[in-house]
Design a protein around this motif. Structure first.
Motif, PDB file in Angstrom:
ATOM      1  N   ARG A  66      54.570 -31.555 -64.178  1.00 60.90           N
ATOM      2  CA  ARG A  66      55.654 -32.333 -63.571  1.00 60.90           C
ATOM      3  C   ARG A  66      55.879 -32.005 -62.094  1.00 60.90           C
ATOM      4  N   ALA A  67      56.008 -30.722 -61.768  1.00 63.39           N
ATOM      5  CA  ALA A  67      56.276 -30.344 -60.380  1.00 63.39           C
ATOM      6  C   ALA A  67      55.104 -30.714 -59.466  1.00 63.39           C
ATOM      7  N   ASP A  68      53.877 -30.593 -59.971  1.00 60.30           N
ATOM      8  CA  ASP A  68      52.712 -30.981 -59.175  1.00 60.30           C
ATOM      9  C   ASP A  68      52.744 -32.473 -58.878  1.00 60.30           C
ATOM     10  N   GLY A  69      53.185 -33.277 -59.848  1.00 63.12           N
ATOM     11  CA  GLY A  69      53.297 -34.712 -59.632  1.00 63.12           C
ATOM     12  C   GLY A  69      54.300 -35.043 -58.541  1.00 63.12           C
ATOM     13  N   VAL A  70      55.433 -34.340 -58.546  1.00 55.06           N
ATOM     14  CA  VAL A  70      56.448 -34.552 -57.504  1.00 55.06           C
ATOM     15  C   VAL A  70      55.855 -34.224 -56.134  1.00 55.06           C
ATOM     16  N   ARG A  71      55.232 -33.056 -56.015  1.00 51.84           N
ATOM     17  CA  ARG A  71      54.660 -32.649 -54.729  1.00 51.84           C
ATOM     18  C   ARG A  71      53.578 -33.626 -54.271  1.00 51.84           C
ATOM     19  N   SER A  72      52.711 -34.015 -55.184  1.00 49.54           N
ATOM     20  CA  SER A  72      51.570 -34.858 -54.844  1.00 49.54           C
ATOM     21  C   SER A  72      52.019 -36.216 -54.317  1.00 49.54           C
ATOM     22  N   ARG A  77      53.637 -39.628 -49.028  1.00 48.54           N
ATOM     23  CA  ARG A  77      54.582 -40.362 -48.181  1.00 48.54           C
ATOM     24  C   ARG A  77      55.079 -39.508 -47.016  1.00 48.54           C
ATOM     25  N   GLY A  78      54.476 -38.339 -46.835  1.00 50.73           N
ATOM     26  CA  GLY A  78      54.879 -37.474 -45.750  1.00 50.73           C
ATOM     27  C   GLY A  78      56.224 -36.812 -45.952  1.00 50.73           C
ATOM     28  N   ILE A  79      56.626 -36.637 -47.206  1.00 49.87           N
ATOM     29  CA  ILE A  79      57.933 -36.051 -47.532  1.00 49.87           C
ATOM     30  C   ILE A  79      57.730 -34.682 -48.160  1.00 49.87           C
ATOM     31  N   GLU A  80      58.469 -33.700 -47.689  1.00 54.31           N
ATOM     32  CA  GLU A  80      58.424 -32.363 -48.270  1.00 54.31           C
ATOM     33  C   GLU A  80      59.836 -31.940 -48.639  1.00 54.31           C
ATOM     34  N   LEU A  81      60.033 -31.586 -49.899  1.00 52.43           N
ATOM     35  CA  LEU A  81      61.338 -31.141 -50.382  1.00 52.43           C
ATOM     36  C   LEU A  81      61.300 -29.639 -50.650  1.00 52.43           C
ATOM     37  N   PRO A  82      62.450 -28.978 -50.604  1.00 50.62           N
ATOM     38  CA  PRO A  82      62.494 -27.573 -51.028  1.00 50.62           C
ATOM     39  C   PRO A  82      62.050 -27.446 -52.483  1.00 50.62           C
ATOM     40  N   GLU A  83      61.429 -26.321 -52.815  1.00 52.14           N
ATOM     41  CA  GLU A  83      60.963 -26.118 -54.187  1.00 52.14           C
ATOM     42  C   GLU A  83      62.126 -26.052 -55.172  1.00 52.14           C
ATOM     43  N   GLY A  84      63.168 -25.314 -54.825  1.00 48.07           N
ATOM     44  CA  GLY A  84      64.268 -25.121 -55.762  1.00 48.07           C
ATOM     45  C   GLY A  84      63.863 -24.203 -56.898  1.00 48.07           C
ATOM     46  N   GLU A  85      64.642 -24.265 -57.976  1.00 51.79           N
ATOM     47  CA  GLU A  85      64.396 -23.445 -59.164  1.00 51.79           C
ATOM     48  C   GLU A  85      64.104 -24.345 -60.362  1.00 51.79           C
ATOM     49  N   GLU A  86      63.418 -23.774 -61.375  1.00 54.01           N
ATOM     50  CA  GLU A  86      63.013 -24.588 -62.524  1.00 54.01           C
ATOM     51  C   GLU A  86      64.196 -25.224 -63.247  1.00 54.01           C
ATOM     52  N   ASP A  87      65.368 -24.578 -63.191  1.00 54.09           N
ATOM     53  CA  ASP A  87      66.529 -25.116 -63.890  1.00 54.09           C
ATOM     54  C   ASP A  87      67.475 -25.872 -62.956  1.00 54.09           C
ATOM     55  N   ASP A  88      66.975 -26.335 -61.809  1.00 57.42           N
ATOM     56  CA  ASP A  88      67.810 -27.120 -60.900  1.00 57.42           C
ATOM     57  C   ASP A  88      68.380 -28.348 -61.619  1.00 57.42           C
ATOM     58  N   PRO A  89      69.640 -28.698 -61.352  1.00 53.18           N
ATOM     59  CA  PRO A  89      70.215 -29.895 -61.959  1.00 53.18           C
ATOM     60  C   PRO A  89      69.490 -31.144 -61.473  1.00 53.18           C
ATOM     61  N   PRO A  90      69.416 -32.194 -62.297  1.00 56.05           N
ATOM     62  CA  PRO A  90      68.616 -33.373 -61.955  1.00 56.05           C
ATOM     63  C   PRO A  90      69.107 -34.149 -60.738  1.00 56.05           C
ATOM     64  N   GLU A  91      70.344 -33.929 -60.325  1.00 54.99           N
ATOM     65  CA  GLU A  91      70.839 -34.657 -59.154  1.00 54.99           C
ATOM     66  C   GLU A  91      70.438 -33.979 -57.832  1.00 54.99           C
ATOM     67  N   LEU A  92      69.807 -32.800 -57.901  1.00 55.88           N
ATOM     68  CA  LEU A  92      69.456 -32.059 -56.700  1.00 55.88           C
ATOM     69  C   LEU A  92      68.097 -32.537 -56.169  1.00 55.88           C
ATOM     70  N   ASN A  93      68.018 -32.786 -54.853  1.00 54.21           N
ATOM     71  CA  ASN A  93      66.764 -33.231 -54.248  1.00 54.21           C
ATOM     72  C   ASN A  93      65.884 -32.048 -53.870  1.00 54.21           C
ATOM     73  N   THR A  94      65.401 -31.364 -54.892  1.00 54.93           N
ATOM     74  CA  THR A  94      64.367 -30.345 -54.754  1.00 54.93           C
ATOM     75  C   THR A  94      63.193 -30.788 -55.620  1.00 54.93           C
ATOM     76  N   VAL A  95      62.061 -30.109 -55.459  1.00 55.19           N
ATOM     77  CA  VAL A  95      60.904 -30.464 -56.289  1.00 55.19           C
ATOM     78  C   VAL A  95      61.266 -30.389 -57.769  1.00 55.19           C
ATOM     79  N   HIS A  96      61.894 -29.293 -58.179  1.00 61.88           N
ATOM     80  CA  HIS A  96      62.222 -29.137 -59.600  1.00 61.88           C
ATOM     81  C   HIS A  96      63.390 -30.035 -60.008  1.00 61.88           C
ATOM     82  N   GLY A  97      64.347 -30.260 -59.110  1.00 60.46           N
ATOM     83  CA  GLY A  97      65.444 -31.157 -59.430  1.00 60.46           C
ATOM     84  C   GLY A  97      64.955 -32.571 -59.691  1.00 60.46           C
ATOM     85  N   VAL A  98      64.042 -33.059 -58.835  1.00 59.07           N
ATOM     86  CA  VAL A  98      63.475 -34.401 -59.017  1.00 59.07           C
ATOM     87  C   VAL A  98      62.689 -34.467 -60.330  1.00 59.07           C
ATOM     88  N   GLY A  99      61.898 -33.429 -60.607  1.00 60.69           N
ATOM     89  CA  GLY A  99      61.150 -33.402 -61.869  1.00 60.69           C
ATOM     90  C   GLY A  99      62.066 -33.399 -63.073  1.00 60.69           C
TER      91      GLY A  99
END
Length: 247
Positions: A66-72, A77-99
């Motif tokens: 999942r996280a690799d898909g977000v990064r890829s 699109r030239g967008i880089e988000l902070p990695e965040g943590e695996e348990d980030d809430p879904p509303e947070l715009n981090t790699v793990h939050g988006v996943g």
């Protein structure tokens, strides 16, 4: 073993889940589109270029953890988000939050719509087991077991290597062959004795990199030539085509 469409010497069949055993690839693609379009709208405004649930999904997301898909995809699109943590809430715009946001949508869709396996895949699973071969499911999804249970096919698979198992064992995701090699090992077989069944291009890459005895591409979306270019020995539109009566 012409009756199951595999070369002699194959003792194990390793199946991807989404798009091979169940039509949940379509559910994942729809959830990714909803998720990424919301992210793009927030970052780029109302004139953003939407996520394409076929081309972008196949190229950047399908088959990857999942996280690799977000990064890829976001990198495309030239967008880089902070990695965040695996348990980030879904509303947070981090790699793990988006996943995690995408995962919530997938689970909602599965609960609402249920899961029916491909009938031809069930027939093929039953046929290879009747022929004495062992079976495994190899999926990057952390929801793999839930889908298998909902589809009523968990009992047809001897081993499950999914996103949770891969994380626990430190296995790299597709296109690396680690998860498929682990499944073959758990079944007591070498890669040359194992056949891989995949619909994702990164899954084809994993099959080729692992030097498996057979790599079968399952073409559900009209990408047969791409599957061959990425390493498929043979391509079918349904696993039942490998059974002798269907030839």
């Amino acid at each position: 073993m012409t009756e199951i469409g595999l070369p002699d010497g194959i003792r194990a069949c390793l199946f991807d889940l989404d798009g091979v055993l169940t039509p949940t690839a379509l559910v994942h693609a729809a959830a990714w589109k909803d998720t990424f379009d919301a992210v793009l709208r927030t970052i780029e405004g109302p004139d953003f270029q939407p996520f394409d649930a076929t081309t972008d999904y196949d190229t950047y997301v399908d088959g990857r953890p999942r996280a690799d898909g977000v990064r890829s995809f976001l990198s495309s699109r030239g967008i880089e988000l902070p990695e965040g943590e695996e348990d980030d809430p879904p509303e947070l715009n981090t790699v793990h939050g988006v996943g995690n946001r995408k995962n919530v949508l997938v689970l909602d869709k599965i609960r609402e719509e249920g899961v029916e396996p491909y009938p031809g895949s069930v027939r093929y699973l039953e046929a290879v087991r009747a022929a004495g071969l062992r079976t495994a499911v190899v999926s990057s999804s952390a929801n793999c077991r839930d889908v298998l249970v909902a589809a009523g096919i968990e009992q047809l698979l001897d081993v499950r290597i999914d996103g949770n198992v891969a994380r626990e064992r430190g296995l790299r995701g597709k296109p690396k062959p680690d998860t498929y090699l682990e499944a073959a090992s758990d079944l007591g077989c070498g890669p040359d004795e194992s056949a891989v069944f995949e619909d994702a291009l990164v899954g084809m890459d994993a099959g080729r990199a692992g030097r498996f005895g057979r790599v079968v591409g399952v073409d559900r979306t009209g990408q047969a030539e791409e599957l061959r270019r990425h390493g498929a020995d043979t391509v079918v539109t349904d696993l039942a085509e490998l059974l002798e009566p269907a030839r």
